[in-house]
Design a protein around this motif. Structure first.
Motif, PDB file in Angstrom:
ATOM      1  N   GLY A   1       0.803  -1.220   0.000  1.00  0.00           N
ATOM      2  CA  GLY A   1       0.000   0.000   0.000  1.00  0.00           C
ATOM      3  C   GLY A   1       0.835   1.269   0.000  1.00  0.00           C
ATOM      4  O   GLY A   1       2.061   1.233  -0.092  1.00  0.00           O
ATOM      5  N   PRO A   2       0.165   2.412   0.133  1.00  0.00           N
ATOM      6  CA  PRO A   2       0.871   3.696   0.125  1.00  0.00           C
ATOM      7  C   PRO A   2       1.885   3.840   1.264  1.00  0.00           C
ATOM      8  O   PRO A   2       2.979   4.372   1.058  1.00  0.00           O
TER       9      PRO A   2
ATOM     10  N   ASN B   1       0.787  -3.543  -5.882  1.00  0.00           N
ATOM     11  CA  ASN B   1       0.804  -3.321  -4.440  1.00  0.00           C
ATOM     12  C   ASN B   1      -0.151  -2.233  -3.989  1.00  0.00           C
ATOM     13  O   ASN B   1      -0.137  -1.846  -2.831  1.00  0.00           O
ATOM     14  N   ASP B   2      -0.945  -1.711  -4.913  1.00  0.00           N
ATOM     15  CA  ASP B   2      -1.939  -0.686  -4.602  1.00  0.00           C
ATOM     16  C   ASP B   2      -1.326   0.496  -3.852  1.00  0.00           C
ATOM     17  O   ASP B   2      -1.864   0.960  -2.844  1.00  0.00           O
ATOM     18  N   ILE B   3      -0.199   0.989  -4.369  1.00  0.00           N
ATOM     19  CA  ILE B   3       0.482   2.105  -3.698  1.00  0.00           C
ATOM     20  C   ILE B   3      -0.214   3.445  -3.938  1.00  0.00           C
ATOM     21  O   ILE B   3       0.044   4.404  -3.233  1.00  0.00           O
ATOM     22  N   LYS B   4      -1.043   3.494  -4.949  1.00  0.00           N
ATOM     23  CA  LYS B   4      -1.856   4.673  -5.269  1.00  0.00           C
ATOM     24  C   LYS B   4      -0.993   5.928  -5.491  1.00  0.00           C
ATOM     25  O   LYS B   4       0.227   5.854  -5.582  1.00  0.00           O
ATOM     26  N   ASN B   5      -1.653   7.063  -5.586  1.00  0.00           N
ATOM     27  CA  ASN B   5      -0.948   8.322  -5.834  1.00  0.00           C
ATOM     28  C   ASN B   5       0.046   8.652  -4.727  1.00  0.00           C
ATOM     29  O   ASN B   5       1.172   9.081  -5.006  1.00  0.00           O
TER      30      ASN B   5
ATOM     31  N   THR C   1       0.095  -1.820 -12.316  1.00  0.00           N
ATOM     32  CA  THR C   1      -1.080  -2.227 -11.546  1.00  0.00           C
ATOM     33  C   THR C   1      -1.008  -1.739 -10.094  1.00  0.00           C
ATOM     34  O   THR C   1      -0.990  -2.530  -9.150  1.00  0.00           O
ATOM     35  N   ASN C   2      -0.948  -0.432  -9.917  1.00  0.00           N
ATOM     36  CA  ASN C   2      -0.870   0.144  -8.579  1.00  0.00           C
ATOM     37  C   ASN C   2      -1.907   1.226  -8.321  1.00  0.00           C
ATOM     38  O   ASN C   2      -1.798   1.952  -7.342  1.00  0.00           O
ATOM     39  N   ASN C   3      -2.894   1.345  -9.195  1.00  0.00           N
ATOM     40  CA  ASN C   3      -3.936   2.347  -9.022  1.00  0.00           C
ATOM     41  C   ASN C   3      -3.350   3.757  -8.910  1.00  0.00           C
ATOM     42  O   ASN C   3      -3.769   4.561  -8.085  1.00  0.00           O
ATOM     43  N   ILE C   4      -2.338   4.001  -9.735  1.00  0.00           N
ATOM     44  CA  ILE C   4      -1.730   5.339  -9.806  1.00  0.00           C
ATOM     45  C   ILE C   4      -2.504   6.145 -10.834  1.00  0.00           C
ATOM     46  O   ILE C   4      -2.655   5.707 -11.975  1.00  0.00           O
TER      47      ILE C   4
END
Length: 144
Positions: free
Chosen positions: A79-80, A104-108, A131-134
């Protein structure tokens, strides 16, 4: 047991523990071993259910380890917050050339932290953030 063996390791340069469900507890034990290891150059911990706590421990190890050149953490759950910890390590680590954080869904927030760290990092040459929802903000930070 494996982490203890790694502490005294003098020959093993690559360790692949892909898909072993080591979780945070295993990552923390391996991170402790990495702090004193002087030969391991590649560590793959992909698909291991490692969360932010495991990522923080690995980041702490990266801050003092001077030989690990490749770290694969794809398809975990850092995550983030985990990405922010790794970003802090990238600011002081002078040897890591490959970092794989795919899925890893680290996002913005995680992407922005890594982007800031890369401004001062002169050794990382390969970074996988697939695939990290960036979204836009994170992508723009990475592009700058």
């Amino acid at each position: 047991a494996l982490a203890d063996a790694l502490k005294g390791n003098r020959v093993l340069t690559t360790l692949n523990l892909h898909t072993n469900n080591i979780q945070d507890r295993g990552a923390i034990a391996l991170a402790d071993a990495l702090k004193g290891n002087r030969v391991l150059t590649t560590l793959s911990l992909s698909f291991n259910n490692i969360g932010p706590d495991g990522a923080k421990a690995l980041a702490d190890a990266l801050s003092v380890n001077g030989v690990l050149t490749a770290l694969h953490l794809s398809r975990n759950s850092i995550g983030p917050d985990g990405a922010k910890s790794i970003a802090e390590a990238l600011k002081v680590n002078g040897v890591l050339t490959t970092l794989d954080l795919e899925g890893n869904d680290i996002k913005n927030a995680g992407a922005i932290a890594i982007a800031e760290a890369l401004k001062g990092n002169r050794v990382l040459t390969t970074l996988n953030l697939h695939t990290n929802n960036i979204q836009d903000r994170g992508a723009i930070a990475l592009a700058d």
